[in-house]
Enzyme design. Structure first.
Site, PDB file in Angstrom:
ATOM      1  N   SER A  68       0.829  -1.198   0.000  1.00 21.50           N
ATOM      2  CA  SER A  68       0.000   0.000   0.000  1.00 21.50           C
ATOM      3  C   SER A  68       0.863   1.246   0.000  1.00 21.50           C
ATOM      4  O   SER A  68       1.882   1.323   0.687  1.00 21.50           O
ATOM      5  CB  SER A  68      -0.917   0.023   1.221  1.00 21.50           C
ATOM      6  OG  SER A  68      -1.683   1.214   1.236  1.00 21.50           O
TER       7      SER A  68
ATOM      8  N   LYS B 197      -4.338  -6.523   3.683  1.00 21.21           N
ATOM      9  CA  LYS B 197      -4.338  -5.430   2.706  1.00 21.21           C
ATOM     10  C   LYS B 197      -5.758  -5.101   2.264  1.00 21.21           C
ATOM     11  O   LYS B 197      -6.109  -3.926   2.082  1.00 21.21           O
ATOM     12  CB  LYS B 197      -3.477  -5.825   1.491  1.00 21.21           C
ATOM     13  CG  LYS B 197      -3.525  -4.821   0.313  1.00 21.21           C
ATOM     14  CD  LYS B 197      -3.122  -3.419   0.741  1.00 21.21           C
ATOM     15  CE  LYS B 197      -2.793  -2.511  -0.438  1.00 21.21           C
ATOM     16  NZ  LYS B 197      -3.846  -2.336  -1.408  1.00 21.21           N
TER      17      LYS B 197
ATOM     18  N   HIS C 173      -7.292  -3.130   5.014  1.00 21.75           N
ATOM     19  CA  HIS C 173      -6.715  -1.783   4.921  1.00 21.75           C
ATOM     20  C   HIS C 173      -7.494  -0.951   3.907  1.00 21.75           C
ATOM     21  O   HIS C 173      -7.868   0.194   4.172  1.00 21.75           O
ATOM     22  CB  HIS C 173      -5.244  -1.865   4.513  1.00 21.75           C
ATOM     23  CG  HIS C 173      -4.671  -0.564   4.021  1.00 21.75           C
ATOM     24  ND1 HIS C 173      -4.919  -0.075   2.747  1.00 21.75           N
ATOM     25  CD2 HIS C 173      -3.878   0.351   4.620  1.00 21.75           C
ATOM     26  CE1 HIS C 173      -4.310   1.087   2.602  1.00 21.75           C
ATOM     27  NE2 HIS C 173      -3.658   1.374   3.719  1.00 21.75           N
ATOM     28  N   ASN C 174      -7.747  -1.519   2.740  1.00 23.20           N
ATOM     29  CA  ASN C 174      -8.462  -0.778   1.705  1.00 23.20           C
ATOM     30  C   ASN C 174      -9.907  -0.507   2.108  1.00 23.20           C
ATOM     31  O   ASN C 174     -10.465   0.540   1.767  1.00 23.20           O
ATOM     32  CB  ASN C 174      -8.410  -1.549   0.390  1.00 23.20           C
ATOM     33  CG  ASN C 174      -7.058  -1.438  -0.293  1.00 23.20           C
ATOM     34  OD1 ASN C 174      -6.051  -1.178   0.357  1.00 23.20           O
ATOM     35  ND2 ASN C 174      -7.017  -1.641  -1.585  1.00 23.20           N
TER      36      ASN C 174
ATOM     37  N   GLU D  73      -9.789   2.324   4.326  1.00 20.33           N
ATOM     38  CA  GLU D  73      -9.524   3.482   3.467  1.00 20.33           C
ATOM     39  C   GLU D  73     -10.828   4.013   2.854  1.00 20.33           C
ATOM     40  O   GLU D  73     -11.054   5.225   2.815  1.00 20.33           O
ATOM     41  CB  GLU D  73      -8.546   3.068   2.376  1.00 20.33           C
ATOM     42  CG  GLU D  73      -8.205   4.124   1.351  1.00 20.33           C
ATOM     43  CD  GLU D  73      -7.372   3.545   0.223  1.00 20.33           C
ATOM     44  OE1 GLU D  73      -7.714   3.796  -0.952  1.00 20.33           O
ATOM     45  OE2 GLU D  73      -6.392   2.816   0.511  1.00 20.33           O
TER      46      GLU D  73
END
Length: 467
Positions: free
Chosen positions: A128, A181, A184-185, A188
């Site tokens: 990222s 990940k 995480h997105n 986000e």
């Protein structure tokens, strides 16, 4: 130059920048792109460094030293499988294939099993930070066989962001790296939607100008909301129209937000695991609603909202600040709860505090606030929910009045705040000892004989409701 151990396959912007990052940290790199002209352009621009170009995958493998570490920076999906199929007959036992794309975690686990049968290691590595992070230091989330990670760990530490420690750590076996990940997105998505709603409220209710919005977000970036996303938002508001028109560019951008699927994946997996992540799901919904631009333009001509909007209170900017901060805490709590449940379900033993630490630099959600999350899980690695941490609880007690006032004012004004409302409802649902789902279960038993439990007796019951 010695034969390289490391290769990057796929030289679009992310792959190209990652290759340059690796080389600048002292590792010779072999590079290959399916379109030969892309490889040639890369070598023309950067070939004076420790780069070795390859004309084919066979050529790439021949030019590398063992154990080979081949990083795939290609579009997720069939392209990854195709390259793996081509590589497997060429590699030696102990070589490592690394998928650095945004891959769905179950695909990573399938590929790891397939490569293991051939004696080849496979790592699913979440990266990222976008183009800048790939070049200057991303947040790196590796998952897969630990013995394979140990071979590449020193390289990953050198090329990762520093905050101040390297923003990478071993995440766990199988698809753990790509799962983290993905979450995480998802976080986000939530962050971006909460910021967009704050902007909408300040613009529509208080009539704040772009110049003042820039000043407000610049000031917010000095305190508890300090983050990469707040920083870039403050810069967006003052960007003039580069096409020569008057005013700021942000006002001329069509209100349709795209998505690549990781936020949607996060919401889908949460449903499968039975974890509530309403803020993240609302952020996905908001992007879907934004895509209905033509329908919304037609609807706006005939569907009316509130006739009068309440006036913004004098402390409205401060209230929006608190609303954004409280909703942000609750959104991260949802993401951490999802990872915690996945860790149990898949036996990953995810290091939640370490994950928060490696998100402090390089990645899109990097923020001052992640220090507090790291401390929460250091104090109690088995913390059931982030909101139960004493520090987080105190911060919510301080800022929730702002979130309540802002969501109420938004409703009165007819301004959608999908993510803020979802965050508040998540908190209120979590804090209540009794919810109305006793009625839901009674309905299920009425029409489908699904049975129910009682508050006053042990066992499972069914009622003949019309008897």
């Amino acid at each position: 130059m010695s034969a390289p151990n490391v290769a990057v396959v796929g030289l679009a912007v992310m792959g190209s920048n990652l290759a340059r990052n690796i080389e600048s940290n002292g590792f010779p790199v072999a590079v290959y792109n399916r379109t030969a002209s892309v490889t040639e352009e890369f070598m023309s621009n950067f070939g004076s460094g420790q780069f070795t170009s390859a004309s084919s995958l066979e050529d790439l493998v021949e030019k590398m030293a063992a154990p080979r570490q081949i990083i795939l920076m290609v579009k997720a999906g069939g392209a990854v499988d195709a390259i793996i199929d081509q590589l497997l007959p060429l590699l030696d036992k102990g070589d490592i294939i690394i998928d650095g794309g945004n891959t769905y975690f179950t695909d990573t686990e399938r590929r790891e099993k397939k490569t293991a049968e051939a004696g080849i290691n496979f790592l699913g590595v979440g990266i990222s930070g976008g183009e800048e992070g790939a070049l200057n230091g991303p947040s790196i989330m590796p998952g897969g066989p630990k013995e394979a990670w140990q071979i590449v760990s020193s390289m990953l530490e050198k090329i990762s962001a520093k905050a101040p420690d390297p923003c990478t750590t071993y995440i766990g076996p199988g698809g753990a790296g790509h799962f983290v990940k993905m979450v995480h997105n998802g976080i986000e998505y939530g962050d971006m939607q909460l910021i967009a709603e704050s902007y909408h409220l300040l613009k529509e209710i208080a009539g704040v100008s772009n110049a003042d919005l820039a000043s407000t977000f610049t000031e917010w970036n000095k305190g508890t909301l300090s983050s990469y996303l707040i920083e870039i938002t403050s810069k967006i508001f003052t960007r003039a129209d580069s096409q020569g028109g008057s005013g700021e560019l942000v006002d001329k951008i069509l209100d349709k937000a795209g998505q690549k699927g990781t936020g949607r994946w996060t919401a889908q997996v949460a449903l499968e695991l039975g974890v509530s992540i309403p803020t993240i799901a609302a952020a996905v919904d908001a992007r879907v609603m934004s895509s209905l631009k033509d329908e919304r333009v037609v609807a706006a001509k005939s569907i009316k909202g509130p006739e009068r909007r309440p006036a913004a209170p004098d402390d409205f900017t401060a209230l929006v600040h608190d609303a954004l901060y409280a909703a942000k805490i609750l959104s991260y709590a949802q993401g951490m709860a999802l990872m915690q449940e996945a860790s149990k379900e898949y036996d990953w033993n995810l290091p939640l505090g370490d994950i928060a630490a490696i998100w402090k630099g390089g990645c899109i959600i990097r923020a001052q606030f992640l220090d507090d999350i790291k401390k929460a899980y250091e104090k109690d690695p088995a913390l059931k929910n982030l909101v139960l941490d004493p520090f987080m609880m105190a911060e919510l007690e301080r800022t929730l009045p702002g979130l309540r006032k802002v969501t109420a004012l938004a409703a009165e004004s007819g301004i959608p705040v999908l993510a803020m409302s979802a965050s508040l409802s998540y908190f209120d649902s979590y804090r209540l000892a009794r919810l109305p789902q006793n009625l839901t279960q009674a309905q299920r038993d009425f029409f489908g004989a699904h049975t129910f439990n009682r508050t006053d007796k042990e066992g499972t019951f069914h009622e003949e409701w019309e008897g």
